[in-house]
Design an enzyme around this catalytic site. Structure first.
Site, mmCIF file in Angstrom:
data_model
loop_
_atom_site.group_PDB
_atom_site.id
_atom_site.type_symbol
_atom_site.label_atom_id
_atom_site.label_comp_id
_atom_site.label_asym_id
_atom_site.label_seq_id
_atom_site.Cartn_x
_atom_site.Cartn_y
_atom_site.Cartn_z
ATOM 1 N N SER A 66 99.751 -28.046 42.274
ATOM 2 C CA SER A 66 98.767 -27.730 41.565
ATOM 3 C C SER A 66 98.108 -29.099 40.861
ATOM 4 O O SER A 66 98.084 -30.025 41.634
ATOM 5 C CB SER A 66 99.014 -26.799 40.413
ATOM 6 O OG SER A 66 97.679 -26.323 39.660
ATOM 7 N N ALA A 385 92.047 -20.543 29.237
ATOM 8 C CA ALA A 385 91.539 -21.444 28.933
ATOM 9 C C ALA A 385 91.085 -22.698 30.022
ATOM 10 O O ALA A 385 90.057 -23.194 30.251
ATOM 11 C CB ALA A 385 91.581 -22.076 27.539
ATOM 12 N N ARG A 516 104.778 -23.880 21.819
ATOM 13 C CA ARG A 516 105.790 -23.223 22.713
ATOM 14 C C ARG A 516 106.064 -24.359 23.850
ATOM 15 O O ARG A 516 105.473 -25.344 24.128
ATOM 16 C CB ARG A 516 104.821 -22.199 23.570
ATOM 17 C CG ARG A 516 103.733 -22.625 24.189
ATOM 18 C CD ARG A 516 102.793 -21.559 25.158
ATOM 19 N NE ARG A 516 103.492 -21.183 26.410
ATOM 20 C CZ ARG A 516 103.313 -22.021 27.500
ATOM 21 N NH1 ARG A 516 102.462 -22.849 27.538
ATOM 22 N NH2 ARG A 516 103.744 -21.513 28.695
ATOM 23 N N GLY A 519 106.215 -24.176 30.548
ATOM 24 C CA GLY A 519 107.046 -23.445 31.760
ATOM 25 C C GLY A 519 106.764 -24.156 33.025
ATOM 26 O O GLY A 519 107.472 -23.861 34.068
HETATM 27 P P1 NG1 Z 1 102.731 -24.274 31.114
HETATM 28 O O1 NG1 Z 1 103.151 -25.649 31.699
HETATM 29 O O2 NG1 Z 1 103.769 -23.148 30.871
HETATM 30 O O3 NG1 Z 1 102.114 -24.249 29.790
HETATM 31 C C1 NG1 Z 1 100.596 -24.472 32.650
HETATM 32 C C2 NG1 Z 1 99.501 -23.743 31.754
HETATM 33 C C3 NG1 Z 1 99.355 -22.446 32.288
HETATM 34 C C4 NG1 Z 1 99.352 -22.158 33.616
HETATM 35 C C5 NG1 Z 1 100.454 -22.926 34.394
HETATM 36 C C6 NG1 Z 1 100.527 -22.743 35.768
HETATM 37 C C7 NG1 Z 1 98.350 -24.361 29.924
HETATM 38 C C8 NG1 Z 1 98.610 -24.553 28.371
HETATM 39 N N1 NG1 Z 1 99.329 -23.957 30.489
HETATM 40 O O4 NG1 Z 1 101.714 -23.721 32.124
HETATM 41 O O5 NG1 Z 1 98.074 -21.937 31.652
HETATM 42 O O6 NG1 Z 1 98.140 -22.333 34.358
HETATM 43 O O7 NG1 Z 1 100.525 -24.215 33.832
HETATM 44 O O8 NG1 Z 1 99.694 -23.739 36.517
HETATM 45 O O9 NG1 Z 1 97.216 -24.801 30.322
HETATM 46 ZN ZN ZN Z 2 96.588 -24.827 40.275
#
Ligand code: NG1
Ligand code: ZN
Length: 548
Positions: A66, A385, A516, A519
């Site tokens: 991504s 967002a 948080r 992930g």
């Molecule tokens: P993590 O890294 O768990 O915050 C990020 C985005 C998610 C989601 C995932 C997948 C933020 C704060 N977090 O996750 O919303 O899009 O990547 O691509 O934007």
């Molecule tokens: Zn993406």
């Protein structure tokens, strides 16, 4: 009975690198591409088991990281529905990705196959896995590893669909399993025909018909820019200029793309003072995220950002307008429109949506969580967002719409306002990706709604004013030390930290902040908002100090 010997043999080709601990996370496995071959191979095996478990339905594998840097890569599974891999299977994914030897891998697989009662090797029906990848150079060899993983289980077929956006693969898998036409061309045709349909339904009020102004697209130097270029030829009523397609030497996601623009709120490379006031859109590296922006003045590189929350508000307004035009009461059918956000949604957007009388619910970060909640409504709109989101129509509501459309036509009311509203809703359900958030279908829907409303990007931006906010990442030795409540807005661990965060928040008018663990990256994320930018920055920084 699984063919142990052949599994052992193929897994020896993909030794697991020392010292990596992998987790399926918010969006599949991600990491340095050089360390991912064994993971991708193993997810190949998992995808076959998933297909066999579900009656040999087609499963998808997408190789992408991504918005992360070009040297990273990753893999995520599309379930036969086109949605994310069922969360029940995530622990198994983690286990096999981390199995330290071929023997351990095989025994984990045997155990799981037995527990899930998966039948392997039945001749009549073989598992089918569709493989897609983004433009990352590491994608090709990782795709080969996935193919070997798929092929290592008897009676399975891997089909390489080539370079795709993430949402294209999910769309194709969903269509295939519904028995619909499912090629990339079908995807493009579906987009252009439903877009055309919505354009034709724009009310013509003669004098104030908006001249179609050009949209500048930032393709993040990735697959999205290339695909939107392919699509452009079949679109009328849309003037697109596509930049950062990756063909002119730019690096994927570097200083470009939706994640960069949303987090930094500055203009991406390839954009400058000549573009002041123009409507601009940024996609991310695999084109499942979309944000809009414009450059308010020549004197700075700051942009005015229209993020996922603002796209959500635009979509919600349009859908609500159409629902209001339905003669609902007579039918005794009250349609239910709901919207889903996460804790990262700007507080001003939530206030705005509630003022519109909408039902706003919250989900944990990660589209799998938002999607699930949105699916509970007749029409559920969800957005993060950061620009990932879509509009889901329930099967029953959609078939009600389709029969209503026919009924009105049969009654000779094909030209009525109600018929137009119903037709718009049906067209939206076709245009907008029902599987996952899709920047390409998102752009088309935003563009047609702006034309429908006769709005400029500036007018759209005035729906509400964002509260100033700041997001930062904090690198810590162990991000799992941070444990949050299920809503993610309160930290339960480390003990005492939430109390300290609360005391910081109290110092700022309209202050809100939370932490948080990410992930997808090895960081703890800090989010803060407050009544001024200085206050939001300062709140974010003091919370970050507490995390360090
Ligand atoms: P993590 O890294 O768990 O915050 C990020 C985005 C998610 C989601 C995932 C997948 C933020 C704060 N977090 O996750 O919303 O899009 O990547 O691509 O934007
Ligand atoms: Zn993406």
């Amino acid at each position: 009975e699984i063919q142990i010997a052949s599994l052992l043999k193929s897994s020896e080709l993909f030794p697991i690198p020392q010292s990596v601990k992998l987790s399926y996370g918010t969006a599949g496995f991600r990491g340095d591409a050089k360390l991912l071959e064994s993971t991708v191979y193993r997810v190949g095996i998992l995808s076959v088991l998933r297909s066999l478990k579900l009656g040999s339905a087609t499963v998808g594998l997408m190789i992408t990281a991504s918005h992360n840097k070009v040297s990273d890569n990753g893999i995520k599974v599309s379930d036969p529905s086109g949605g994310m891999l069922s969360q029940e299977w995530e622990p198994f994914a983690d286990q096999i990705a981390n199995a330290s030897s071929p023997q351990e891998l095989v025994s984990l697989i045997r155990e799981f196959v037995e527990k899930e009662e998966i039948m392997i090797g039945e001749k009549k029906k073989s598992a089918e896995v569709w493989l897609g990848r983004d433009t990352r150079p590491s994608g090709e060899s990782l795709l080969r590893a996935a193919e070997i993983g798929v092929g290592s289980v008897l009676g399975s077929v891997a089909i390489d669909i080539g370079v795709l956006t993430t949402p294209q693969l999910h769309w194709m898998v969903r269509a295939k399993n519904k028995g619909l036409k499912a090629t990339e061309n079908d995807y493009f045709e579906n987009l252009s025909s439903s877009f055309r349909c919505l354009i034709d339904l724009i009310p013509v009020s003669g004098n104030d018909k908006l001249e179609i102004s050009k949209l500048l697209v930032d393709g993040a130097n990735g697959v999205g820019g290339q695909k939107i270029e392919e699509l452009r030829g079949s679109l009328s009523n849309l003037d697109l200029e596509i930049r950062n397609t990756g063909r002119d030497g730019g690096v994927l996601n570097e200083g470009v793309g939706a994640d960069f623009v949303q987090k930094e709120k500055v203009l991406p490379l390839g954009f400058g003072s000549q573009d002041v006031g123009m409507r601009c859109a940024s996609l991310d590296g695999d084109a499942d995220r979309l944000v809009y922006f414009y450059i308010p003045s020549e004197s700075s590189d700051k942009v005015e950002l229209l993020d996922g929350d603002k796209i959500l508000s635009l979509f919600a307004l349009f859908i609500k307008e159409q629902l209001n035009a339905l003669d609902d009461d007579k039918e005794g059918k009250q349609s239910r429109l709901g919207v889903v956000q996460t804790a990262y949604a700007n507080g001003a957007s939530t206030d705005h949506l509630r003022q519109l009388g909408l039902d706003v619910v919250f989900a944990k970060t990660g589209v799998k969580h938002l999607h699930e909640k949105a699916a509970e409504f007749d029409i559920g709109i969800y957005f993060e967002a950061n620009g990932h989101g879509t509009i889901l129509f329930s099967e029953s509501f959609l078939s009600w719409l389709v029969s209503k459309q026919k009924e009105l036509t049969d009654k000779g009311q094909g030209g009525s306002e109600e018929h137009k509203a119903v037709s718009r809703l049906v067209a939206v359900s076709n245009l907008i990706n029902q599987a996952v958030g899709d920047a390409l279908s998102g752009v088309l829907l935003v563009e047609v709604i702006l034309q429908h409303m006769g709005w400029s990007v500036q007018k759209w931006n005035e729906l509400y004013k964002d509260l100033p906010s700041r997001q930062i990442k904090v690198e810590v030795p162990d991000r799992t030390a941070v444990v949050t409540t299920s809503e993610e807005t309160e930290a339960l661990r480390p003990l005492g930290i939430q109390g300290a965060i609360n005391s910081e928040i109290k110092k700022y008018p309209r202050g809100r902040a939370f932490i948080r663990p990410s992930g997808t990256e090895d960081v703890v994320r800090v989010y803060a908002e407050a009544s001024t930018q200085e206050a939001a920055d300062s709140l974010a920084n003091s919370v970050a100090q507490l995390v360090k």
